[in-house]
Design an enzyme around this catalytic site. Sequence first.
Site, short mmCIF file in Angstrom:
data_model
loop_
_atom_site.label_atom_id
_atom_site.label_comp_id
_atom_site.label_asym_id
_atom_site.label_seq_id
_atom_site.Cartn_x
_atom_site.Cartn_y
_atom_site.Cartn_z
N ASN A 18 40.51 26.83 25.20
CA ASN A 18 40.78 26.28 26.52
C ASN A 18 41.38 27.39 27.38
O ASN A 18 42.56 27.73 27.24
CB ASN A 18 41.77 25.10 26.38
CG ASN A 18 42.21 24.54 27.72
OD1 ASN A 18 41.63 24.87 28.76
ND2 ASN A 18 43.23 23.70 27.71
N LYS B 246 42.03 27.36 30.45
CA LYS B 246 42.81 26.84 31.58
C LYS B 246 42.39 27.59 32.86
O LYS B 246 41.23 27.92 33.01
CB LYS B 246 44.30 26.95 31.28
CG LYS B 246 44.65 26.33 29.91
CD LYS B 246 46.10 26.13 29.69
CE LYS B 246 46.30 25.48 28.31
NZ LYS B 246 47.69 25.13 28.05
N HIS C 176 43.81 16.21 29.26
CA HIS C 176 44.79 17.23 28.87
C HIS C 176 46.13 16.91 29.53
O HIS C 176 46.17 16.40 30.65
CB HIS C 176 44.28 18.61 29.30
CG HIS C 176 45.11 19.72 28.71
ND1 HIS C 176 46.33 20.07 29.23
CD2 HIS C 176 44.91 20.51 27.62
CE1 HIS C 176 46.84 21.06 28.49
NE2 HIS C 176 46.00 21.33 27.51
N GLU D 112 48.18 18.65 31.01
CA GLU D 112 48.37 19.27 32.33
C GLU D 112 47.64 18.48 33.41
O GLU D 112 48.08 18.44 34.56
CB GLU D 112 47.91 20.74 32.27
CG GLU D 112 48.90 21.58 31.47
CD GLU D 112 48.30 22.77 30.73
OE1 GLU D 112 47.18 23.18 31.04
OE2 GLU D 112 48.99 23.29 29.82
N GLU E 3 47.92 16.94 20.89
CA GLU E 3 48.64 18.08 21.45
C GLU E 3 50.03 17.63 21.90
O GLU E 3 50.19 17.14 23.02
CB GLU E 3 47.89 18.63 22.67
CG GLU E 3 46.54 19.21 22.36
CD GLU E 3 46.15 20.27 23.38
OE1 GLU E 3 45.97 21.41 22.98
OE2 GLU E 3 46.07 19.95 24.57
N GLY F 196 52.00 25.93 24.98
CA GLY F 196 52.41 27.11 25.74
C GLY F 196 53.86 27.52 25.51
O GLY F 196 54.41 28.32 26.27
N SER G 210 50.36 25.89 20.84
CA SER G 210 50.85 27.16 20.30
C SER G 210 50.17 27.56 18.99
O SER G 210 50.82 28.11 18.09
CB SER G 210 52.38 27.14 20.15
OG SER G 210 52.98 27.06 21.43
#
Length: 235
Positions: free
Chosen positions: A8, A10, A93, A95, A161, A167, A199
């Site tokens: 991914n 991003k 996701h 985010e 996740e 991150g 991570s």
Amino acid sequence: MKKLIVANWKMNGTAIFTQKLLAPIIDKKTSPLSEIVICPPFPLLHAAHNIMRDSQLHLGAQDCHHEPSGAFTGNVSASLLKEMGCSFVIVGHSERRLHHHENNALIKAKAIAAINNNITPIICIGENLEVRNSGQAISTVIKQLSECLPESKSSCIIAYEPIWAIGTGMSATEDNIAEMHKEIRDFVGTGIKILYGGSVNAKNAASILTIDNVDGVLVGGASLQADTFLEIINY
Ligand code: PGA
């Protein structure tokens, strides 16, 4: 069975970056251990598709709209993603949930739109730190799953996740992962891949990939460097 390794990117990358990153990955041939999906930002899909055309890598997108077409400025339909060569799409996701206020019902609709266009949705679920610390992680994740998963669930991939692991450089412990993946497996049954994300790096990928019910990993930061990503692929 091969593990699924999903990159991914991003909001990272350029046309030159795409060429430089993918060339050595394609050169080194893909590992017999893994199947690889590359998810660049929308404008790089075309370039990535051309570079990956004769390789064993698969192309994925990071989101899709739930409607087939229409007045949705800035959005991209699943059918267009299909035309661009995508066979996977990440939906829900954390985010997107956070910055675009996406909820479970919308994520389910996006997953259905993907399936209707022969694209495999990778449905992301995961708890934040507050929820984990309050002992509600499992119930929260299973609720997300029950609300996001379409009826034709066999066409879906689940990505667990934990938000606190994304991150941060602090992946979930093997016990955390094993426990949550077992709960997800009990809920979805066999035949559906369950990925872990948060991570994942060259050091921890091999051990994470040996945990029961972990069928692959979703990799953010560590997918942006060819040598690191190659180490993960060849765990
Ligand atoms: P990370 O991101 O590997 O950088 O933690 C994972 C993700 O958000 O999918």
